[in-house]
Design a protein around this motif. Sequence first.
Motif, PDB file in Angstrom:
ATOM      1  N   LEU A   1       0.825  -1.204   0.000  1.00 26.23           N
ATOM      2  CA  LEU A   1       0.000   0.000   0.000  1.00 26.23           C
ATOM      3  C   LEU A   1       0.860   1.255   0.000  1.00 26.23           C
ATOM      4  N   TYR A   2       1.930   1.256   0.789  1.00 25.34           N
ATOM      5  CA  TYR A   2       2.835   2.400   0.824  1.00 25.34           C
ATOM      6  C   TYR A   2       3.480   2.632  -0.543  1.00 25.34           C
ATOM      7  N   VAL A   3       3.919   1.545  -1.180  1.00 29.58           N
ATOM      8  CA  VAL A   3       4.567   1.673  -2.495  1.00 29.58           C
ATOM      9  C   VAL A   3       3.582   2.229  -3.516  1.00 29.58           C
ATOM     10  N   LYS A   4       2.346   1.730  -3.501  1.00 25.73           N
ATOM     11  CA  LYS A   4       1.342   2.221  -4.459  1.00 25.73           C
ATOM     12  C   LYS A   4       1.036   3.696  -4.232  1.00 25.73           C
ATOM     13  N   GLN A   5       0.904   4.099  -2.962  1.00 27.48           N
ATOM     14  CA  GLN A   5       0.646   5.514  -2.672  1.00 27.48           C
ATOM     15  C   GLN A   5       1.812   6.387  -3.120  1.00 27.48           C
ATOM     16  N   HIS A   6       3.020   5.909  -2.899  1.00 25.32           N
ATOM     17  CA  HIS A   6       4.207   6.664  -3.314  1.00 25.32           C
ATOM     18  C   HIS A   6       4.253   6.796  -4.836  1.00 25.32           C
ATOM     19  N   GLU A   7       3.934   5.729  -5.542  1.00 29.31           N
ATOM     20  CA  GLU A   7       3.910   5.778  -7.006  1.00 29.31           C
ATOM     21  C   GLU A   7       2.828   6.726  -7.505  1.00 29.31           C
ATOM     22  N   MET A   8       1.651   6.715  -6.867  1.00 26.73           N
ATOM     23  CA  MET A   8       0.575   7.620  -7.278  1.00 26.73           C
ATOM     24  C   MET A   8       0.971   9.083  -7.057  1.00 26.73           C
ATOM     25  N   GLU A   9       1.667   9.369  -5.960  1.00 27.04           N
ATOM     26  CA  GLU A   9       2.145  10.736  -5.721  1.00 27.04           C
ATOM     27  C   GLU A   9       3.144  11.144  -6.807  1.00 27.04           C
ATOM     28  N   ASN A  10       4.027  10.234  -7.178  1.00 28.02           N
ATOM     29  CA  ASN A  10       5.003  10.537  -8.227  1.00 28.02           C
ATOM     30  C   ASN A  10       4.314  10.780  -9.560  1.00 28.02           C
ATOM     31  N   ILE A  11       3.303   9.976  -9.883  1.00 27.02           N
ATOM     32  CA  ILE A  11       2.561  10.158 -11.138  1.00 27.02           C
ATOM     33  C   ILE A  11       1.845  11.495 -11.130  1.00 27.02           C
ATOM     34  N   LYS A  12       1.260  11.868  -9.994  1.00 27.37           N
ATOM     35  CA  LYS A  12       0.570  13.158  -9.891  1.00 27.37           C
ATOM     36  C   LYS A  12       1.548  14.312 -10.123  1.00 27.37           C
ATOM     37  N   LYS A  13       2.743  14.221  -9.521  1.00 30.74           N
ATOM     38  CA  LYS A  13       3.756  15.263  -9.719  1.00 30.74           C
ATOM     39  C   LYS A  13       4.183  15.332 -11.185  1.00 30.74           C
ATOM     40  N   LEU A  14       4.347  14.177 -11.820  1.00 29.65           N
ATOM     41  CA  LEU A  14       4.735  14.163 -13.235  1.00 29.65           C
ATOM     42  C   LEU A  14       3.657  14.775 -14.110  1.00 29.65           C
ATOM     43  N   ARG A  15       2.381  14.484 -13.797  1.00 31.60           N
ATOM     44  CA  ARG A  15       1.288  15.087 -14.573  1.00 31.60           C
ATOM     45  C   ARG A  15       1.263  16.605 -14.417  1.00 31.60           C
ATOM     46  N   GLU A  16       1.539  17.090 -13.206  1.00 33.78           N
ATOM     47  CA  GLU A  16       1.592  18.534 -12.988  1.00 33.78           C
ATOM     48  C   GLU A  16       2.739  19.156 -13.787  1.00 33.78           C
ATOM     49  N   LYS A  17       3.897  18.491 -13.801  1.00 29.62           N
ATOM     50  CA  LYS A  17       5.021  19.001 -14.593  1.00 29.62           C
ATOM     51  C   LYS A  17       4.694  18.987 -16.073  1.00 29.62           C
ATOM     52  N   LEU A  18       4.017  17.930 -16.536  1.00 31.23           N
ATOM     53  CA  LEU A  18       3.634  17.840 -17.941  1.00 31.23           C
ATOM     54  C   LEU A  18       2.666  18.957 -18.315  1.00 31.23           C
ATOM     55  N   ALA A  19       1.701  19.250 -17.430  1.00 29.24           N
ATOM     56  CA  ALA A  19       0.754  20.339 -17.690  1.00 29.24           C
ATOM     57  C   ALA A  19       1.488  21.682 -17.761  1.00 29.24           C
ATOM     58  N   ALA A  20       2.460  21.891 -16.872  1.00 29.19           N
ATOM     59  CA  ALA A  20       3.231  23.140 -16.893  1.00 29.19           C
ATOM     60  C   ALA A  20       4.044  23.235 -18.178  1.00 29.19           C
ATOM     61  N   GLN A  21       4.643  22.145 -18.628  1.00 33.01           N
ATOM     62  CA  GLN A  21       5.411  22.145 -19.874  1.00 33.01           C
ATOM     63  C   GLN A  21       4.509  22.427 -21.074  1.00 33.01           C
ATOM     64  N   ARG A  22       3.305  21.813 -21.085  1.00 30.10           N
ATOM     65  CA  ARG A  22       2.368  22.075 -22.193  1.00 30.10           C
ATOM     66  C   ARG A  22       1.957  23.545 -22.224  1.00 30.10           C
ATOM     67  N   LYS A  23       1.701  24.116 -21.039  1.00 27.37           N
ATOM     68  CA  LYS A  23       1.335  25.536 -20.973  1.00 27.37           C
ATOM     69  C   LYS A  23       2.480  26.388 -21.522  1.00 27.37           C
ATOM     70  N   HIS A  24       3.710  26.067 -21.135  1.00 26.39           N
ATOM     71  CA  HIS A  24       4.867  26.811 -21.620  1.00 26.39           C
ATOM     72  C   HIS A  24       5.012  26.665 -23.141  1.00 26.39           C
ATOM     73  N   LEU A  25       4.832  25.448 -23.649  1.00 23.09           N
ATOM     74  CA  LEU A  25       4.929  25.234 -25.099  1.00 23.09           C
ATOM     75  C   LEU A  25       3.839  26.000 -25.846  1.00 23.09           C
ATOM     76  N   ASP A  26       2.626  26.043 -25.290  1.00 16.11           N
ATOM     77  CA  ASP A  26       1.549  26.818 -25.919  1.00 16.11           C
ATOM     78  C   ASP A  26       1.902  28.305 -25.962  1.00 16.11           C
ATOM     79  N   GLU A  27       2.485  28.822 -24.881  1.00 18.50           N
ATOM     80  CA  GLU A  27       2.896  30.227 -24.860  1.00 18.50           C
ATOM     81  C   GLU A  27       3.987  30.496 -25.897  1.00 18.50           C
ATOM     82  N   VAL A  28       4.942  29.596 -26.017  1.00 18.31           N
ATOM     83  CA  VAL A  28       6.015  29.759 -27.003  1.00 18.31           C
ATOM     84  C   VAL A  28       5.448  29.707 -28.413  1.00 18.31           C
ATOM     85  N   GLU A  29       4.541  28.773 -28.652  1.00 18.91           N
ATOM     86  CA  GLU A  29       3.940  28.651 -29.990  1.00 18.91           C
ATOM     87  C   GLU A  29       3.132  29.911 -30.336  1.00 18.91           C
TER      88      GLU A  29
END
Length: 106
Positions: free
Chosen positions: A59-87
């Motif tokens: 359970l701890y490992v799954k929760q840790h992985e879900m937190e990491n996935i959430k952080k990666l999705r937030e970074k991906l959203a920030a990168q997409r926003k930045h790419l849209d601004e550049v475009e």
Amino acid sequence: MMRTRMPTAYMTRIRTPAFCQSFSSGRPKLSEGDTGGIRSGGIAAGDTFSRREHVIEDLYVKQHEMENIKKLREKLAAQRKHLDEVEQHIDEMEKLAEAKVENVPK
């Protein structure tokens, strides 16, 4: 003549208290399943505590992985926003360049 042996009167035995004489450098022997013993498979690995511990670790490992996935999705959203601004900035620069080319006298 020189004596090569000391008389027994001069040789005194050093007396040590009983609590000092029981020093042991050996390690205590633990049987399989004793506290701190290594669990080898079979019956010892299948008790309730081991299963509960395994479930909690999973359970701890799954929760840790879900937190990491959430952080990666937030970074991906920030990168997409930045790419849209550049475009958008590139599109504005292209429009300005086309407008300057059209205004050049022939």
